[in-house]
Design an enzyme around this catalytic site. Structure first.
Site, PDB file in Angstrom:
ATOM      1  N   ASP A 419       0.853  -1.191   0.000  1.00  0.00           N
ATOM      2  CA  ASP A 419       0.000   0.000   0.000  1.00  0.00           C
ATOM      3  C   ASP A 419       0.894   1.247   0.000  1.00  0.00           C
ATOM      4  O   ASP A 419       2.105   1.147   0.144  1.00  0.00           O
ATOM      5  CB  ASP A 419      -0.876  -0.064   1.262  1.00  0.00           C
ATOM      6  CG  ASP A 419      -1.908   1.061   1.288  1.00  0.00           C
ATOM      7  OD1 ASP A 419      -2.300   1.523   0.208  1.00  0.00           O
ATOM      8  OD2 ASP A 419      -2.312   1.454   2.395  1.00  0.00           O
ATOM      9  N   GLU A 422       2.484   4.840  -4.120  1.00  0.00           N
ATOM     10  CA  GLU A 422       2.401   5.747  -5.302  1.00  0.00           C
ATOM     11  C   GLU A 422       3.755   6.380  -5.597  1.00  0.00           C
ATOM     12  O   GLU A 422       4.014   6.631  -6.766  1.00  0.00           O
ATOM     13  CB  GLU A 422       1.337   6.818  -5.053  1.00  0.00           C
ATOM     14  CG  GLU A 422      -0.086   6.265  -5.059  1.00  0.00           C
ATOM     15  CD  GLU A 422      -0.389   5.345  -3.874  1.00  0.00           C
ATOM     16  OE1 GLU A 422       0.117   5.642  -2.774  1.00  0.00           O
ATOM     17  OE2 GLU A 422      -1.083   4.349  -4.044  1.00  0.00           O
ATOM     18  N   ASP A 491      -8.885   3.461  -2.021  1.00  0.00           N
ATOM     19  CA  ASP A 491      -9.870   3.910  -1.029  1.00  0.00           C
ATOM     20  C   ASP A 491     -11.138   4.428  -1.688  1.00  0.00           C
ATOM     21  O   ASP A 491     -11.284   5.618  -1.948  1.00  0.00           O
ATOM     22  CB  ASP A 491      -9.225   4.991  -0.155  1.00  0.00           C
ATOM     23  CG  ASP A 491      -8.045   4.421   0.610  1.00  0.00           C
ATOM     24  OD1 ASP A 491      -7.969   3.184   0.751  1.00  0.00           O
ATOM     25  OD2 ASP A 491      -7.188   5.208   1.058  1.00  0.00           O
TER      26      ASP A 491
HETATM   27  C1  GLC Z   1      -4.754   3.070   2.932  1.00  0.00           C
HETATM   28  C2  GLC Z   1      -5.221   1.851   2.147  1.00  0.00           C
HETATM   29  C3  GLC Z   1      -6.282   1.106   2.927  1.00  0.00           C
HETATM   30  C4  GLC Z   1      -5.714   0.730   4.282  1.00  0.00           C
HETATM   31  C5  GLC Z   1      -5.203   1.954   5.030  1.00  0.00           C
HETATM   32  C6  GLC Z   1      -4.477   1.600   6.310  1.00  0.00           C
HETATM   33  O1  GLC Z   1      -5.776   3.976   3.054  1.00  0.00           O
HETATM   34  O2  GLC Z   1      -5.672   2.184   0.882  1.00  0.00           O
HETATM   35  O3  GLC Z   1      -6.710  -0.031   2.227  1.00  0.00           O
HETATM   36  O4  GLC Z   1      -6.701   0.099   5.046  1.00  0.00           O
HETATM   37  O5  GLC Z   1      -4.294   2.671   4.206  1.00  0.00           O
HETATM   38  O6  GLC Z   1      -3.394   0.800   6.048  1.00  0.00           O
END
Ligand code: GLC
Length: 805
Positions: A419, A422, A491
């Protein structure tokens, strides 16, 4: 729209000569190289400062010039033509322009001229370059991967810059300056741009005949695709070299196949990754996670994987565990494994900036972090606060990251969730982050960061466990990400319009080379409600990646969270997915072989049917199932377009001749689903608690009788679902061919592969749709039906069934 008033156009070719693969020329002060990659694919490149960047990104994974293409080289006056069996590439010398046509004369690309008659084959200003092409007012544009809004991109413009959508700081520059009422000013609108993944590949479809061409610009810098003008489109990148692959098509599947030949195809995932995944950002402890697993088993709710979000870590330090909450992580993972669960943990790239924390110390000591121009360690902000970022542009860093991941999964973890890649850097600008010991600007690698992270992770896991298929889920990505990871759509919102959005986005990913995709089911941010959750689960169960996930701080979104009635209905939806597993698996095998999507827009298979091209609220799931989600509250019926061919209502067996609209009822227990006439859909006889160790003795074959004469092919692929042994023949692949001539139908099964140790099948249960013969002939022996199905003994040998309708 990018301002190009001051751009310097390249207007004159001063010399041109034939090369082994095409031609090279001097244009303006630079070199132009035109290389034939295949009969129907040409690569165009223009040097910078006289020099070519031979490997502009990590997207392309093969040698594009490995095959020698036969071509003619013709020069007449002011034009050079490269002629292959499929296309003619014309380079006009003065004024300079590039056109490509198919041998039938239809345009693939044509350079556009402005109102003053100046051609814009290539123009540049301070490292930004732009090209302009003709485009008909009613033409359609598809692709570009993860983009919002309708699938036809014509009329809109897009930025390619991997973006943490919900980050106010990250998205600010894209929401700023928008007119009030412009949905792009709102990061949660379905039109917002850009998203997390950048894929500089799109299709241009000609109106009215429907031929398509493709364009892939192999450039990782910030890109702009502008389709707003009626009669042209513009492609611009803010740096790097102009390197474009042009695909003559004219068929979309062939273009995608050629594109994924260059950028690679999804490596076949483990079968459990196709199961149902339960995830939530929540402060669990070990007992709670085990209880979550238990609850799914007690409720007889199929589930293959439980996910751990950032709170399993010690203070958000990657590759650590919070040992207070998880005193025995490996023990927990082991106990869950005994119940058929896989456990996946999140790993973000941001390494806490903290002397004494071993991962940070190693990175510092071995000079593995991104630097600033002045030579400092670049610092950004992620969950643990200040963080350093591994410099994935270098092979050493990727290898280091691979080792860290391999060590991390020693605890029994089955996969890795990437995650914030980017990369997201919170309130701190990412611009000062440089690569390769500070040598390269941020812009060069920003869009490739996630690709390189996934590359390192995959290679590390494979190094440690060479026979295990890997599973990595990534938020960001670039062209080629499909080789290493699946993508989820980041998200999203617990809103009906985001359910809809995930249909067009999923299809956009699919036609852009990434077949393994899915959105957070139920929506990530906000509170779902019973109806939305139900409809999303029914739809999500028929998408490639099927994961329920939600943000911390919102109401529970577990399968049982909305009461018993909904619980039963969503269980049915997930059970249907598990019963369909052999069909889904075969679709993944195909995707890994040809690059074709699993979730696919109708235009992919029905390119020349205008009605199909404009559909944004239905899709094919694999080749033979058509899904029409319920994407509005209170819906009791919806219109569904059924394309050419025949279609059977999955639930009522009603046949329909295609190229027609039907009104499908949408009672709470189902969403419209149709099977293609002529297909054989293989099903597991039951929905097991998980895919773990499930090798049934009987497979159901649902044969949907063709509505007219014809020949159709489907597939059943059986293997261990976990290792690469299938590559060496350890599988049973049955090609199921249905032929109809008049009233006579034949189903033949032809088997390939040597089998594998877990194979236990001894029979097929054949269920016919669209015919009710009293008997069928199975390898010459008459069989009667029992409870509407025919029992065919079969332990993996060829067979033939005949019957009359
Ligand atoms: C980001 C991710 C999400 C995750 C969060 C905490 O927002 O996109 O899926 O739950 O981080 O790690």
């Amino acid at each position: 729209m990018l301002q190009t008033d001051h751009f310097v156009r390249f207007e004159r070719v001063t010399s041109a000569e034939r090369t082994a693969h095409g031609m090279s020329a001097t244009v303006h002060t630079e070199q132009l190289r035109v290389d034939l990659v295949r009969d129907d694919v040409v690569r165009l490149k223009i040097s910078r400062g006289g020099v070519f960047d031979e490997e502009p990104t990590h997207a392309v994974c093969t040698d594009p010039l490995a095959n020698q293409v036969e071509f003619g080289f013709e020069q007449d006056g002011d034009r050079v033509r490269l002629v292959t069996s499929a296309m003619v590439v014309s380079i006009w010398l003065d004024p300079f322009r590039i056109d490509v046509h198919r041998t039938d004369g239809t345009p693939v690309i044509e350079t556009a001229a402005d109102a003053d008659g100046h051609y814009w084959a290539y123009a540049t200003l301070n490292d930004t370059f732009t090209v302009r092409r003709r485009c008909g007012g009613a033409d359609r544009i598809f692709g570009l991967g993860e983009k919002g809004g309708r699938q036809d991109r014509k009329g809109r413009d897009f930025t390619l810059w991997n973006n943490d959508v919900l980050s106010e700081v990250g998205s600010q520059e894209f929401t700023a300056g928008k007119e009030p009422g412009d949905p792009r000013g709102d990061r949660t609108s379905t039109e917002f741009d850009p998203y997390y993944v950048s894929v500089p590949f799109f299709y241009h479809q000609l109106y009215p005949h429907g031929q398509m061409s493709g364009s892939f610009v192999d450039n990782g810098y910030r890109g702009h695709y502008d389709f707003t003008a009626a009669n042209e489109y513009r492609i611009s990148f803010e740096g790097g070299q102009y390197t474009e692959y042009v695909f003559a098509g004219p068929h979309m599947p062939a273009i995608l196949s050629a594109y994924t030949e260059l950028t690679g195809r999804m490596s076949l995932p483990p079968i459990w990754a196709l199961g149902y995944h339960q995830c939530r950002w929540h402060k669990y402890d070990q007992a709670a996670v085990e209880a979550l697993g238990q609850r799914h088993r007690d409720d007889d709710f199929p589930c293959d994987a439980l996910w751990l979000d950032i709170d399993y870590m010690d203070g958000y330090r990657v590759f650590t565990w919070d040992t207070e909450a998880f005193p025995d992580g490996p023990g927990m993972v082991k106990r869950l494994a005994e119940q058929g669960f896989r456990v996946i943990t999140i790993i973000d790239p941001g390494v806490k900036y903290e002397p004494g924390y071993p991962v940070f110390d190693q990175g510092l000591e071995r000079d593995l972090f991104c630097k600033t121009e002045g030579g400092d360690i670049y610092i950004g902000q992620v969950w643990p606060g200040n963080t350093a970022f591994p410099d994935f542009a270098t092979p050493e860093v990727r290898a280091w990251w691979g080792e860290l991941n391999a060590a991390h999964v020693q605890s029994g973890l089955a996969g890795i969730w990437n995650d914030m890649n980017e990369p997201a850097t919170g309130v701190i600008s990412s611009k000062p982050m440089r690569f390769e010991h500070g040598r390269h600007s941020h812009d060069r690698f920003h869009n490739q960061y996630a690709l390189l992270m996934a590359m390192g992770t995959t290679e590390g896991l494979l190094e440690a466990m060479p026979d295990r298929r890997t599973f990595i889920l990534s938020r960001a990505g670039f062209a080629g990400i499909q080789r290493y990871a699946a993508n989820w759509m980041g998200d999203n919102q617990s809103r009906w319009d985001h359910l809809w959005l995930s249909v067009t986005m999923g299809c956009g990913f699919g036609v852009s080379g990434q077949p393994f995709v899915g959105a957070d089911i139920g929506g990530f941010q906000g509170n779902a409600n019973a109806e939305l959750f139900l409809r999303w689960m029914q739809y999500g169960a028929l998408t490639p990646f099927c994961r329920n996930h939600s943000e911390t701080g919102y109401i529970d979104q577990y399968a049982w969270a909305f009461g018993e009635v909904i619980h039963d209905l969503v269980r049915d939806a997930v059970r249907l997915r598990y019963r369909l597993m052999p069909y889904i698996y075969a679709a993944f095998v195909r995707a890994s072989e040809t690059g074709e999507p699993v979730q696919r827009p109708l235009v992919f298979d029905f390119q020349y049917e205008s009605a199909a091209a404009d559909l944004d609220d239905e899709y094919l799931f694999g080749r033979d199932l058509l899904v029409a989600p319920v994407d509005e509250p209170g819906m009791t019926a919806r219109q569904v377009y059924l394309p050419a061919g025949g279609w059977y209502d999955w639930f009522t067996d009603e046949p329909h001749v295609g190229r027609t609209y039907v009104i499908a009822p949408t009672p709470m227990d189902r969403i419209p689903l149709y099977a293609r006439a002529g297909s054989v859909i293989p099903l597991w006889p039951d929905a097991p608690p998980s895919t773990d160790g499930y090798h049934p003795e009987v497979i159901d074959l649902h044969l949907f009788v063709p509505l007219g004469d014809g020949r159709y092919e489907s597939r059943l692929v059986e293997d261990d679902g976990l290792t690469f042994a299938s590559r060496d023949g350890a599988h049973r692949t049955t090609t199921l061919t249905v032929t109809r001539t008049g009233d006579d139908v034949t189903l033949s099964g032809e088997v390939d592969g040597d089998g594998y140790p877990e194979f236990r099948r001894s029979a097929f249960r054949l269920v016919l749709h669209g015919a009710r013969p009293a008997t069928v002939s199975h390898d010459g022996v008459e069989l009667s039906s029992t409870e509407g199905a025919f029992h065919l003994d079969n332990d993996g040998a060829d067979f033939e069934v005949r019957f009359s309708v």
